[in-house]
Motif scaffolding. Structure first.
Motif: not given
Length: 246
Positions: A149, A151, A153-154, A170-171, A173, A176
């Motif tokens: 993953n 940085y 993204y969540d 992923r979505e 953030n 961030e």
């Protein structure tokens, strides 16, 4: 009385934690039937059998080296190792100390078991690697992440229509993502990765995985496509299998 040690292991991607308890229980039952005295139990949880650098296994070998064991009991030979060279080394190491290996699947292990099972395990690992690679490729071609993953993204955690976890989604953030934009703006304005990292830390802005910012996390490696500035994901381009392809 014969002194026995039980060894149990499970892999995070293949088994569950209760598997350790099951293995120990079955091995203990075998020891009782044989009237062996189980003096110690060694375990490795969520660690691949392809690595010999396992705390439980190393403790087992150290105990054998001290002369405190007569027999090692485990569910199957692949619990000790799936690597052909490693299992041969373990067998030789224990044999030199006069320690036998007894498994529930193979019985008393001999050189023949080591050769045949080692070869079979190597074939299994090669096949597993190919299937894993194929699955990851399919995930990437479907527009999802192949692993890890970045940085900003969540990880999306949800179940699919079949009830299984959907992997690779992923979505963004938002908080961030703004830091990522700031890093690119500051770099474009002439700030170095070191200066950017110092500024972010001075403002107590958490870095990747909640740690302090380091210049390496910002500049990364151009060839490998790592770091904020060299990760092409931030310009909408997903790169997968880069190192294997090169």
């Amino acid at each position: 009385m014969i002194r026995a040690a039980i060894y149990a292991r499970f892999s995070s991607n293949l088994q569950r934690e209760a598997s350790i308890e099951d293995q120990v229980r079955l091995c203990s039952e075998r020891a009782r039937r044989e009237r062996w005295s189980v003096t110690q139990t060694f375990t490795d949880m969520a660690i691949s059998g392809t690595s010999a650098n396992r705390p439980g296994l190393q403790s087992l070998l150290e105990t054998a080296a001290r002369g405190d064991l007569d027999i090692v009991v485990c569910e199957a030979l692949d619990r000790l190792s799936r690597d052909q060279a490693d299992i041969a080394t373990i067998y030789k190491h224990l044999g030199f100390r006069g320690v036998k290996i007894v498994t529930l699947a193979e019985g008393e292990v001999s050189e023949l078991h080591v050769g045949l099972k080692g070869t079979m395990n190597q074939i299994f690992l090669k096949d597993l690697g190919a299937k894993t690679h194929r699955g990851l490729r399919g995930r990437v071609e479907a527009g999802r992440s192949g692993g890890g993953n970045a940085y900003g993204y969540d990880v999306v955690r949800r179940l699919g229509a079949d009830g299984d976890p959907v992997k690779g989604e992923r979505e963004i953030n938002p908080a961030e993502a703004e830091i990522v934009r700031r890093i690119f703006r500051d770099f474009a304005d002439g700030a170095s990765p070191i200066a950017i990292a110092h500024a972010l830390n001075a403002e107590s802005i958490p870095g990747p995985r909640g740690k302090l910012w380091r210049d390496t996390a910002i500049r990364g490696h151009r060839t490998r496509g790592t770091g904020i500035l060299n990760n092409e994901l931030y310009i909408g381009r997903r790169i997968w299998n880069r190192m294997r392809a090169t």
